[in-house]
Design a protein around this motif. Sequence first.
Motif, mmCIF file in Angstrom:
data_model
loop_
_atom_site.group_PDB
_atom_site.id
_atom_site.type_symbol
_atom_site.label_atom_id
_atom_site.label_comp_id
_atom_site.label_asym_id
_atom_site.label_seq_id
_atom_site.Cartn_x
_atom_site.Cartn_y
_atom_site.Cartn_z
ATOM 1 N N PRO A 137 0.818 -1.226 0.000
ATOM 2 C CA PRO A 137 0.000 0.000 0.000
ATOM 3 C C PRO A 137 0.851 1.275 0.000
ATOM 4 O O PRO A 137 0.529 2.234 -0.705
ATOM 5 N N ALA A 138 1.938 1.288 0.770
ATOM 6 C CA ALA A 138 2.806 2.473 0.806
ATOM 7 C C ALA A 138 3.503 2.664 -0.540
ATOM 8 O O ALA A 138 3.593 3.792 -1.039
ATOM 9 N N ILE A 139 3.973 1.592 -1.128
ATOM 10 C CA ILE A 139 4.633 1.692 -2.435
ATOM 11 C C ILE A 139 3.676 2.288 -3.464
ATOM 12 O O ILE A 139 4.047 3.170 -4.238
ATOM 13 N N GLN A 140 2.435 1.829 -3.450
ATOM 14 C CA GLN A 140 1.438 2.367 -4.383
ATOM 15 C C GLN A 140 1.185 3.850 -4.123
ATOM 16 O O GLN A 140 1.063 4.635 -5.071
ATOM 17 N N LEU A 141 1.100 4.241 -2.857
ATOM 18 C CA LEU A 141 0.920 5.651 -2.524
ATOM 19 C C LEU A 141 2.068 6.482 -3.075
ATOM 20 O O LEU A 141 1.854 7.510 -3.723
ATOM 21 N N TYR A 142 3.289 6.027 -2.849
ATOM 22 C CA TYR A 142 4.456 6.798 -3.293
ATOM 23 C C TYR A 142 4.530 6.864 -4.821
ATOM 24 O O TYR A 142 4.795 7.918 -5.393
ATOM 25 N N GLU A 143 4.274 5.739 -5.479
ATOM 26 C CA GLU A 143 4.328 5.736 -6.945
ATOM 27 C C GLU A 143 3.272 6.669 -7.538
ATOM 28 O O GLU A 143 3.558 7.419 -8.464
ATOM 29 N N THR A 144 2.062 6.622 -6.998
ATOM 30 C CA THR A 144 1.001 7.479 -7.534
ATOM 31 C C THR A 144 1.172 8.935 -7.118
ATOM 32 O O THR A 144 0.485 9.811 -7.646
ATOM 33 N N SER A 145 2.107 9.196 -6.202
ATOM 34 C CA SER A 145 2.420 10.571 -5.790
ATOM 35 C C SER A 145 3.650 11.104 -6.509
ATOM 36 O O SER A 145 4.129 12.185 -6.191
ATOM 37 N N GLY A 146 4.177 10.325 -7.459
ATOM 38 C CA GLY A 146 5.285 10.804 -8.272
ATOM 39 C C GLY A 146 6.666 10.368 -7.835
ATOM 40 O O GLY A 146 7.674 10.805 -8.399
ATOM 41 N N TYR A 147 6.775 9.491 -6.846
ATOM 42 C CA TYR A 147 8.080 9.013 -6.402
ATOM 43 C C TYR A 147 8.551 7.890 -7.324
ATOM 44 O O TYR A 147 7.750 7.083 -7.786
ATOM 45 N N GLY A 148 9.846 7.852 -7.563
ATOM 46 C CA GLY A 148 10.434 6.804 -8.379
ATOM 47 C C GLY A 148 11.589 6.154 -7.640
ATOM 48 O O GLY A 148 12.172 6.741 -6.729
ATOM 49 N N VAL A 149 11.917 4.953 -8.025
ATOM 50 C CA VAL A 149 13.014 4.218 -7.388
ATOM 51 C C VAL A 149 14.336 4.890 -7.751
ATOM 52 O O VAL A 149 14.621 5.132 -8.919
ATOM 53 N N VAL A 150 15.127 5.176 -6.716
ATOM 54 C CA VAL A 150 16.451 5.771 -6.895
ATOM 55 C C VAL A 150 17.515 4.691 -6.706
ATOM 56 O O VAL A 150 18.444 4.569 -7.485
ATOM 57 N N THR A 151 17.361 3.903 -5.659
ATOM 58 C CA THR A 151 18.214 2.738 -5.422
ATOM 59 C C THR A 151 17.287 1.609 -4.994
ATOM 60 O O THR A 151 16.170 1.850 -4.552
ATOM 61 N N GLN A 152 17.763 0.388 -5.136
ATOM 62 C CA GLN A 152 16.943 -0.743 -4.738
ATOM 63 C C GLN A 152 17.835 -1.777 -4.087
ATOM 64 O O GLN A 152 18.875 -2.154 -4.639
ATOM 65 N N GLN A 153 17.445 -2.212 -2.919
ATOM 66 C CA GLN A 153 18.184 -3.231 -2.193
ATOM 67 C C GLN A 153 17.377 -4.516 -2.261
ATOM 68 O O GLN A 153 16.170 -4.501 -2.029
ATOM 69 N N MET A 154 18.046 -5.618 -2.591
ATOM 70 C CA MET A 154 17.336 -6.882 -2.730
ATOM 71 C C MET A 154 18.016 -7.930 -1.861
ATOM 72 O O MET A 154 19.190 -7.817 -1.544
ATOM 73 N N ARG A 155 17.238 -8.960 -1.481
ATOM 74 C CA ARG A 155 17.758 -10.020 -0.630
ATOM 75 C C ARG A 155 17.154 -11.344 -1.044
ATOM 76 O O ARG A 155 15.997 -11.410 -1.441
ATOM 77 N N LYS A 156 17.954 -12.381 -0.921
ATOM 78 C CA LYS A 156 17.482 -13.745 -1.170
ATOM 79 C C LYS A 156 17.838 -14.589 0.039
ATOM 80 O O LYS A 156 18.968 -14.545 0.530
ATOM 81 N N SER A 157 16.869 -15.327 0.539
ATOM 82 C CA SER A 157 17.131 -16.230 1.648
ATOM 83 C C SER A 157 17.872 -17.446 1.127
ATOM 84 O O SER A 157 17.476 -18.059 0.137
ATOM 85 N N LEU A 158 18.950 -17.799 1.788
ATOM 86 C CA LEU A 158 19.725 -18.980 1.404
ATOM 87 C C LEU A 158 19.425 -20.164 2.329
ATOM 88 O O LEU A 158 20.052 -21.208 2.197
ATOM 89 N N ASP A 159 18.461 -19.975 3.236
ATOM 90 C CA ASP A 159 18.093 -21.037 4.163
ATOM 91 C C ASP A 159 17.321 -22.149 3.468
ATOM 92 O O ASP A 159 17.425 -23.302 3.847
#
Length: 163
Positions: A137-159
């Motif tokens: 919901p927050a991501i949708q709010l920010y995107e529809t308010s004109g915010y764009g991704v500047v950096t993106q951090q990703m993670r993968k579980s190795l468990d």
Amino acid sequence: MPELVVRPMGQSEFDQWYEASTRVLAASQVAAGNWSAEEALTLAHEARRALLPDRLATAGMLFLVGLLPDGTPVGSAWLGLTHPRGTPNCAFLYFIEVDEQHRGTGYGRVLLTASEDAARSHGVRSLELNVFGSNTPAIQLYETSGYGVVTQQMRKSLDEQQS
């Protein structure tokens, strides 16, 4: 937009917000897998003290509260007028939250707009924020308010074994 009065927090509002938002920070970091449940509250308090050594009076920090016309609080926002990583002319939205019973009503958008207006009124030309990837919901709010991704951090579980 729904009617909401947004104004600076008073001391008693800040004191309540400080404790509640510190618990939210701890829970969010545990849910994201960044901190253990056992250490989360201690780490959250340390993080708050580092960013807010003078609490409400910390220079360069703005704290807003959103109220219904009858005075019922529905949410809050915290922004710093300087970016934590030194990005020039860019404020940083550290925290924005609408109380659970008032979510989905448009109050988040009103608080976000008020935060942008507050930064703009201090001469800042852009506003940056972080959002957990699971907070759709927050991501949708920010995107529809004109915010764009500047950096993106990703993670993968190795468990779990991948097939």
